[in-house]
Write a protein that holds these residues in place. Structure first.
Motif, PDB file in Angstrom:
ATOM      1  N   ALA A  40       0.820  -1.211   0.000  1.00 32.60           N
ATOM      2  CA  ALA A  40       0.000   0.000   0.000  1.00 32.60           C
ATOM      3  C   ALA A  40       0.854   1.262   0.000  1.00 32.60           C
ATOM      4  CB  ALA A  40      -0.935  -0.014   1.205  1.00 32.60           C
ATOM      5  N   ASP A  41       2.019   1.192   0.645  1.00 30.05           N
ATOM      6  CA  ASP A  41       2.862   2.381   0.774  1.00 30.05           C
ATOM      7  C   ASP A  41       4.042   2.385  -0.194  1.00 30.05           C
ATOM      8  OD1 ASP A  41       4.262   0.317   1.891  1.00 30.05           O
ATOM      9  OD2 ASP A  41       4.755   1.354   3.761  1.00 30.05           O
ATOM     10  N   ASP A  42       3.940   1.630  -1.298  1.00 26.58           N
ATOM     11  CA  ASP A  42       5.039   1.555  -2.271  1.00 26.58           C
ATOM     12  C   ASP A  42       5.399   2.958  -2.759  1.00 26.58           C
ATOM     13  OD1 ASP A  42       6.523   1.147  -4.789  1.00 26.58           O
ATOM     14  OD2 ASP A  42       5.990  -0.955  -4.498  1.00 26.58           O
ATOM     15  N   THR A  43       6.686   3.296  -2.692  1.00 29.22           N
ATOM     16  CA  THR A  43       7.132   4.646  -3.061  1.00 29.22           C
ATOM     17  C   THR A  43       6.989   4.933  -4.560  1.00 29.22           C
ATOM     18  OG1 THR A  43       9.423   3.878  -3.261  1.00 29.22           O
ATOM     19  CG2 THR A  43       8.743   4.789  -1.136  1.00 29.22           C
ATOM     20  N   ALA A  44       6.793   3.883  -5.370  1.00 28.09           N
ATOM     21  CA  ALA A  44       6.618   4.101  -6.811  1.00 28.09           C
ATOM     22  C   ALA A  44       5.424   5.001  -7.094  1.00 28.09           C
ATOM     23  CB  ALA A  44       6.439   2.759  -7.525  1.00 28.09           C
ATOM     24  N   PHE A  45       4.467   5.023  -6.159  1.00 25.69           N
ATOM     25  CA  PHE A  45       3.253   5.788  -6.379  1.00 25.69           C
ATOM     26  C   PHE A  45       3.225   7.090  -5.583  1.00 25.69           C
ATOM     27  CE2 PHE A  45       2.391   1.232  -6.876  1.00 25.69           C
ATOM     28  CZ  PHE A  45       2.205   1.219  -8.254  1.00 25.69           C
ATOM     29  N   ASP A  46       4.363   7.466  -5.034  1.00 28.11           N
ATOM     30  CA  ASP A  46       4.445   8.744  -4.321  1.00 28.11           C
ATOM     31  C   ASP A  46       4.072   9.941  -5.204  1.00 28.11           C
ATOM     32  OD1 ASP A  46       5.141   7.449  -2.012  1.00 28.11           O
ATOM     33  OD2 ASP A  46       7.235   8.119  -1.983  1.00 28.11           O
ATOM     34  N   PRO A  47       4.356   9.901  -6.526  1.00 29.56           N
ATOM     35  CA  PRO A  47       3.934  11.041  -7.347  1.00 29.56           C
ATOM     36  C   PRO A  47       2.432  11.312  -7.289  1.00 29.56           C
ATOM     37  CG  PRO A  47       5.586   9.779  -8.525  1.00 29.56           C
ATOM     38  CD  PRO A  47       5.239   8.983  -7.296  1.00 29.56           C
ATOM     39  N   LEU A  48       1.618  10.270  -7.082  1.00 29.10           N
ATOM     40  CA  LEU A  48       0.181  10.494  -6.954  1.00 29.10           C
ATOM     41  C   LEU A  48      -0.148  11.178  -5.626  1.00 29.10           C
ATOM     42  CD1 LEU A  48      -1.199   7.182  -8.482  1.00 29.10           C
ATOM     43  CD2 LEU A  48      -1.462   9.489  -9.429  1.00 29.10           C
ATOM     44  N   GLN A  49       0.576  10.804  -4.574  1.00 30.81           N
ATOM     45  CA  GLN A  49       0.383  11.497  -3.301  1.00 30.81           C
ATOM     46  C   GLN A  49       0.820  12.957  -3.421  1.00 30.81           C
ATOM     47  OE1 GLN A  49      -1.087  10.278  -0.450  1.00 30.81           O
ATOM     48  NE2 GLN A  49      -0.990  12.414   0.231  1.00 30.81           N
ATOM     49  N   ASP A  50       1.947  13.172  -4.106  1.00 29.20           N
ATOM     50  CA  ASP A  50       2.428  14.540  -4.322  1.00 29.20           C
ATOM     51  C   ASP A  50       1.401  15.361  -5.098  1.00 29.20           C
ATOM     52  OD1 ASP A  50       4.753  13.802  -3.026  1.00 29.20           O
ATOM     53  OD2 ASP A  50       5.897  13.509  -4.879  1.00 29.20           O
ATOM     54  N   ALA A  51       0.769  14.728  -6.103  1.00 32.57           N
ATOM     55  CA  ALA A  51      -0.243  15.430  -6.892  1.00 32.57           C
ATOM     56  C   ALA A  51      -1.470  15.754  -6.047  1.00 32.57           C
ATOM     57  CB  ALA A  51      -0.645  14.584  -8.100  1.00 32.57           C
ATOM     58  N   ALA A  52      -1.858  14.824  -5.177  1.00 30.85           N
ATOM     59  CA  ALA A  52      -2.988  15.083  -4.281  1.00 30.85           C
ATOM     60  C   ALA A  52      -2.708  16.291  -3.401  1.00 30.85           C
ATOM     61  CB  ALA A  52      -3.284  13.852  -3.435  1.00 30.85           C
ATOM     62  N   GLU A  53      -1.473  16.386  -2.917  1.00 27.47           N
ATOM     63  CA  GLU A  53      -1.091  17.517  -2.068  1.00 27.47           C
ATOM     64  C   GLU A  53      -1.057  18.813  -2.895  1.00 27.47           C
ATOM     65  OE1 GLU A  53      -0.612  17.093   1.115  1.00 27.47           O
ATOM     66  OE2 GLU A  53      -0.174  14.956   1.363  1.00 27.47           O
ATOM     67  N   ARG A  54      -0.442  18.747  -4.079  1.00 27.38           N
ATOM     68  CA  ARG A  54      -0.233  19.952  -4.879  1.00 27.38           C
ATOM     69  C   ARG A  54      -1.548  20.538  -5.376  1.00 27.38           C
ATOM     70  NH1 ARG A  54       2.974  17.814  -7.950  1.00 27.38           N
ATOM     71  NH2 ARG A  54       1.962  17.578  -9.967  1.00 27.38           N
ATOM     72  N   PHE A  55      -2.466  19.647  -5.801  1.00 27.07           N
ATOM     73  CA  PHE A  55      -3.727  20.123  -6.368  1.00 27.07           C
ATOM     74  C   PHE A  55      -4.874  20.092  -5.358  1.00 27.07           C
ATOM     75  CE2 PHE A  55      -1.411  18.410 -10.132  1.00 27.07           C
ATOM     76  CZ  PHE A  55      -1.214  19.629 -10.768  1.00 27.07           C
ATOM     77  N   HIS A  56      -4.573  19.656  -4.154  1.00 28.59           N
ATOM     78  CA  HIS A  56      -5.556  19.575  -3.076  1.00 28.59           C
ATOM     79  C   HIS A  56      -6.815  18.828  -3.539  1.00 28.59           C
ATOM     80  CE1 HIS A  56      -6.417  20.600   1.038  1.00 28.59           C
ATOM     81  NE2 HIS A  56      -7.667  20.846   0.691  1.00 28.59           N
TER      82      HIS A  56
END
Length: 247
Positions: A59-75
């Motif tokens: 669930a916490d695989d870092t390969a998908f961190d860009p999606l978390q970053d996008a969630a933060e950036r675009f709220h």
């Protein structure tokens, strides 16, 4: 709340390429005011069973961190499809990325016969909140079982969101079913489908949204990439066509 249904083609097992197209769709959806962007079943790998082999992700695989970053950036919140692994086995899942929140995973509870040799069903319901709206996620086959939607409604879901991989005939059959489901449960309903080659069939698009009265609000074209931006409260909708070669 504005919800975006992201109807994309997924390249077989191309995580990097599919991730890039997801990020492009999120950026376009957020620019249109979307607070939630939902992708089809197994959108990050494509819907493959044999080809996937034993591939699955934590669930916490870092390969998908860009999606978390996008969630933060675009709220905004993001629901993306991928195979996950737990202590119990492999699952077909939707990962939930939200700003300032730990990543969550909803694992498909009811599997089609073709999926059972490869995956096991999850046993944990999930009804994440996006703003003030509670979402009831469903993954393809299980959305055709009324008890699944009923359980989501009882858990407080205001929008039932089916992330699927379906042929044009399957989508045509789902249109009346989803409309009647929305009307019976007095709950807004949406279906987001992919396009292109999948395991033994072609995903055909036709993603759609229904009001809580069962009225079809809008539908994306078959076999074309696009976004359906939809506000379940006002039943307003906007269609944006996508060209992922630009991402």
């Amino acid at each position: 709340m504005k919800l975006a249904l992201a109807q994309l083609a997924s390249a077989p097992l191309d995580i990097a390429g599919n991730l890039a197209s997801h990020l492009y769709a999120v950026e376009r959806a957020a620019a249109a005011g979307a607070e939630l962007v939902a992708f089809p079943e197994l959108s990050l790998t494509g819907y493959w069973l044999d080809r996937l082999g034993d591939r699955a992700f934590a669930a916490d695989d870092t390969a998908f961190d860009p999606l978390q970053d996008a969630a933060e950036r675009f709220h905004c919140a993001i629901l993306a499809g991928l195979p996950t692994r737990s202590s119990a086995g492999r699952h077909i899942s939707q990962a939930v990325f939200r700003p300032d929140s730990a990543r969550q995973v909803y694992a498909k509870q009811l599997l089609h016969n073709d999926e059972q040799p490869y995956f096991i069903g999850g046993d944990t319901p999930l009804a994440p909140k996006v703003g003030e709206t509670q979402i009831g996620p469903a993954i393809c086959y299980e959305s055709l079982h009324p008890t699944h939607a009923e359980a989501a409604r009882e858990a407080g879901a205001e929008v039932y969101l089916a992330c699927v991989a379906k042929t044009d005939a399957d989508v045509a059959n789902a249109l009346d079913y989803m409309a009647s489901l929305a009307q019976r449960l007095t709950m807004a309903v949406a279906l987001v489908n992919g396009i292109g080659e999948s395991e033994g069939f072609e995903s055909a698009g036709g993603s759609a949204a229904w009001s809580e009265k069962g009225r079809l609000v809008a539908q994306l074209p078959y076999r074309e990439q696009g976004l359906l931006i939809w506000d379940p409260e006002s039943t307003e909708a906007e269609v944006i066509m996508l060209d992922t070669t630009l991402c």
